[in-house]
Design an enzyme around this catalytic site. Structure first.
Site, PDB file in Angstrom:
ATOM      1  N   GLY A  83      -9.897 -21.944 -57.070  1.00 31.62           N
ATOM      2  CA  GLY A  83      -9.941 -22.866 -55.932  1.00 31.62           C
ATOM      3  C   GLY A  83     -10.078 -24.156 -56.347  1.00 31.62           C
ATOM      4  N   CYS A  84      -9.853 -24.967 -55.346  1.00 31.55           N
ATOM      5  CA  CYS A  84     -10.053 -26.460 -55.415  1.00 31.55           C
ATOM      6  C   CYS A  84     -11.393 -26.762 -55.429  1.00 31.55           C
ATOM      7  CB  CYS A  84      -9.479 -26.869 -53.920  1.00 31.55           C
ATOM      8  SG  CYS A  84     -10.146 -26.598 -52.422  1.00 31.55           S
ATOM      9  N   TYR A  85     -12.498 -26.301 -54.642  1.00 27.57           N
ATOM     10  CA  TYR A  85     -13.651 -26.636 -55.061  1.00 27.57           C
ATOM     11  C   TYR A  85     -14.276 -25.979 -56.131  1.00 27.57           C
ATOM     12  CZ  TYR A  85     -14.585 -27.702 -49.692  1.00 27.57           C
ATOM     13  OH  TYR A  85     -14.447 -28.314 -48.548  1.00 27.57           O
ATOM     14  N   ALA A 136     -13.576 -28.702 -59.066  1.00 21.37           N
ATOM     15  CA  ALA A 136     -14.281 -29.767 -58.883  1.00 21.37           C
ATOM     16  C   ALA A 136     -15.860 -29.637 -59.465  1.00 21.37           C
ATOM     17  CB  ALA A 136     -14.314 -30.559 -57.703  1.00 21.37           C
TER      18      ALA A 136
END
Lengths: 352, 352, 352, 352
Positions: free
Chosen positions: B154-156, B159
């Protein structure tokens, strides 16, 4: 209050965002008259040269900043100047009988050593500074009512302190676990041209700044310590968000009693703010958007408890230019003048 | 690689932001050909009916989603579908010899129980799921090189995990103190029309959402636990920021050794990411803006230590649609195909 | 072109948006090397002090601006300076054998009187100025190929002229009816701090500026007159739009032949731009968004005819920093060096 | 007006942006009480379920839309519905004695043929429609004062007509040269989820839409013709701007008398709007920003003359949700009720 003689009000440093918000709010306040606008750079110019859209409501000219000129005409003076200037004027204004509300950091600290450690300068107004009251009405209402000199809180401290006050006052959290991750629109940086605040730079982007050293840290810590009854530190990180107005403080802390649930905290918050018309505690599952507060003097608070981690997460939003600055200063002024705390302040945001 | 025969690639679910980014990146990739685009709603339409600005580079038509049709033509298949659909197709594609990269949550979990607890559904593909590799190359490079099925992060989580991996791997922080406050542009919510993602709603505002229950939490915890060598939890809060692209994760944790300084951590991070071309550790005092990463596959990391509180604060930015989604999928594909990890991926953001 | 020796390129004025875009594009260009960066204010500093996100690709230091230093090392020089400076350097650089591309207004005019009427100054480089070619490849491709000095077009003129060129060249419109209503992102105003370009001022707002007197007016009129074969004037109004990049020019004119329909004009436009790889004429009913062009060197053109009023409405979008500035300068450089017109230039925007 | 009995007001279609603005304005209006909120989809829910930030001021529940229920309780009814619904209710409400203000297009046209040509439908309320007054107080003040049914103008027509009315009324321009290039924030598209209004799509971009066929065209032409005293057409092009609120109409026309200068026109405009408290004509060289008007019911007009081309350029800004919609409806209501035209309406925008 029907026969109340209008109070004469002056604003020093009227050309910035703080100034123009004060003008906007004071023009719609039923009990005051703006009689003086002061500015160094713009003295001699009509205020509407800077803000043409206000010309139909307001034709005052900006005047030079001179204590006698101000004190002769004003019962209340707002100082909206860069840090380090207010304390060169406030003592003289007070001596001449003015009530003074300072929007800079100069009178926010209980202890001038803290001020000087974070802001520098060589203050000689210790006695006057000691008489100043921290202008957060939800916490220091009684003292503001008696004050002649109020140091209005910073925007980040306002959003942050309203979020944590009930927790600290009731001793509900482990103080060393307190983390405040705050997000602000760029108007908090003022109207002076800085490269990092250009639309082309700040738009479509978010970043942290002043990490572990922002000057609102000691201000937040001072009031947190006062609430907790002991010295404490906070982890405070501000971020620049691509929007004009609004602050969201997302606050994290570990609950001392892992059995507490959201409803317990909601009850405590509602009780704590029972007499505070500008704080609104949101129902379960509702988290505040900054947009809701913008244009009003309101503070919306959302509360969540994470039973997995034992933390409380509090979200607190304000309009940084109103409850975070000019609106809060008017709220304090209302108290100083014996008016209703809500007089002349907008209760409806301009959503969307 | 000069005589490399182009690899035939297909994309299922091409009409969303993940799909259009995959198309954009794959078109400029020197070693692949896009030979199939699949979509349920848009089958039979030229892709340029949805994205007219790509017509000059790309004239493919969207086709029905049928496993045989796909497997006959594609060596590599990207699945860019809503959660819960990939696992109904991936086993058949794998059986027919395709390499599969799934951009949904379906193959991100080591344990299907975790998936089902947070995403629901009644999975029957346990064996295939067990063969999937978590597609974060900076942590699982070797396994991705051997994989036929990759569950792209996932994107979160991307990061967040890149921000904390060196700390957890080296045991530098107290795991229970880990707080991740993440901020994302609205393209993370996809291209489907939802009221809360309208410009009129999401612009000029910031708010938290999914507090204490966002579905990226177990994904972050799974990899953190793997890094730390023991089960651990994280406090994860996502926020919606008024910008199109970009994620900033601001990470807080208490250092086990209060004597560590920023330079120590910078050394550790640089060593940890020595072989990772897409991670850039910033020098002292430089904090990343999301804008720097946008348009590239890069991850910029800023590190600060607060000696007063004993915490480390790590700021990590990515483009949520590239390193957080389509770019990272290509990075994993490069590894699966034995190509350079950087092949075909942009190394310069489009600042400003 | 495989064995092409890289061309040595220098950039004077590298710290602004024009400079950083040139750097970004030239770094990905297969046939050039950046060997010199010049800047007055930032001389002696690494370029990555100004733009930290580029450090991994580019470690050059900014050097003082001295003609000999530049000419000794560079075959091609880009001048990206405020108006009125290029003409003090270009003649010397040309004399020493450099090819010069100027991004300012200094070499855009066929007639120095026009320049001086709108920009002021006291030019003494008449002969050199007379040798300059207006760097819009779609209109002056052949002459650019032969040129040693190119005056790169302004951003507004680029979007506007590409919209109207086929109409004027074919004599299809009544020239005195031409109205160009143009809208630009704020990066067109450069990276210098100006109050009106602050996010807090320019965001959430749109306004016109320079009405009836913007300095791109005579530049547009000069090329329109050249196309039409007679002197003509245009009504040009620029607007500041709350976005970083992109220009939309909406052009209105009355058709001489009221019988012309949209398809006629589309045919004429497609023929006119048949050899122009960067201009894309959109199909019926499709109107361009600036977002489609941003990140690429493309110009998208939408055409509509209003049979009720007899007017043609043309919508033309570009990325003001690429096709409107740095990208177009590279396109011209490609022609001057005998390279493919598309070499090293991005053909895919970064939508969304 | 001190002893004025509050007027009972109802809103049908309260959940959209028009509805929430009406609520916000009416709550602060000294002479009215909101006694009814109607909505089909949200009937039975508290209004604060849709807009939680208003809960502290407003606890009404949304009710079913039934004529008797409404007419029994309301003296004034605002209809804020999609086009084509108001005319099925208005006749019955009027018959029962309500005053009706319709915010849709249903009652904006002098001639139902025009309505049906652009909006479709099969209207059977010809007599009632003939009794409706076009609710632009600056042009039809006297008739609004006498009206029981007012068709409130569209947002684009409001900004456009206020810009051109003095020119047409005085016969100063050649009507066939009139071009209106209008720019709107996305709240004009309403609160319903549409892909093209997503932040990720509409932000960082500008585009035209509805070119040569937008349905506000016949509405503008109808009033222009009424002002000019003869049938005329206009060229009207709307654009979607990446901001929430605000419209700017930039208007171009050729002056019949080339000797007219800006000051002449300013004098004419000031005279024309002498009795119109919401229109502000700006001084020479000052061009309006939409931001100035947002949050107020004001219309700011900037005027420029281009002596080179003989054209006048007029820039007109409003808040599309206030003067362009809900504010203007209240202004008309004030007139219908014999109140001050300015009662309860904000005179200060929320700049910045």
């Amino acid at each position: 209050m029907g026969d109340f003689e209008p109070v004469s009000v002056g604003i020093v440093g009227a050309s910035g965002y703080g100034g123009v918000q004060l003008v906007r709010l004071l023009l719609d306040h039923p009990n005051v008259d703006i009689v003086y606008l002061g500015g160094q750079g713009s003295a001699g110019k009509p205020f509407s040269d800077i803000y043409p859209h206000l010309e139909h409501r307001f034709k005052l000219e900006v005047e030079p900043v001179e204590v006698d000129r101000i004190a002769d005409r004003c019962q209340v003076v707002f100082l909206s100047l860069p840090n380090g200037l207010a304390w060169t004027m406030a003592p003289a204004l007070l001596e001449k009988g003015c009530k003074v509300l300072d929007l800079s950091a100069d009178y926010r600290f209980f202890n001038l050593d803290t001020y000087q450690a974070w802001y520098g300068g060589d203050r000689t107004d210790g006695e006057v500074a000691a008489s100043a009251v921290y202008g957060l009405p939800e916490l220091y209402r009684d003292r503001i009512q008696e004050a002649n000199l109020v140091g209005c809180p910073g925007c980040y401290p306002t959003a942050s302190l309203l979020a944590v006050a009930p927790l600290l006052k009731q001793g509900l959290i482990a103080p060393e676990t307190l983390v405040i991750d705050a997000k602000s629109g760029t108007s908090g940086g003022g109207r002076q041209a800085k490269t990092n605040l250009l639309l082309a730079e700040a738009s479509s982007s978010i970043s942290a700044y002043g990490v572990a050293r922002h000057r609102h840290t000691p201000e937040i810590e001072q009031i947190c310590s006062d609430l907790a009854g002991h010295e404490m530190m906070v982890q405070f990180t501000p971020h620049l968000v691509p929007m004009v107005r609004g602050i969201l403080a997302t606050v994290y802390a570990t609950l001392r009693d892992p059995g507490l649930v959201r409803e317990d905290l909601a009850t405590i918050y509602n009780a704590f703010y029972r007499s505070s018309p500008w704080v609104k505690v949101l129902p379960s599952g509702v988290y505040p958007q900054t947009k809701w507060a913008c244009g009003s003097n309101l503070n919306y608070i959302g509360i969540e408890v994470d039973p997995r981690t034992g933390r409380v997460i509090v979200m607190s939003v304000i309009d940084n230019l109103l409850k975070g600055q000019a609106g809060q200063a008017l709220q304090a002024m209302n108290l100083m003048l014996g008016l209703e705390e809500t007089a002349g302040l907008p209760t409806l945001g301009f959503y969307p």
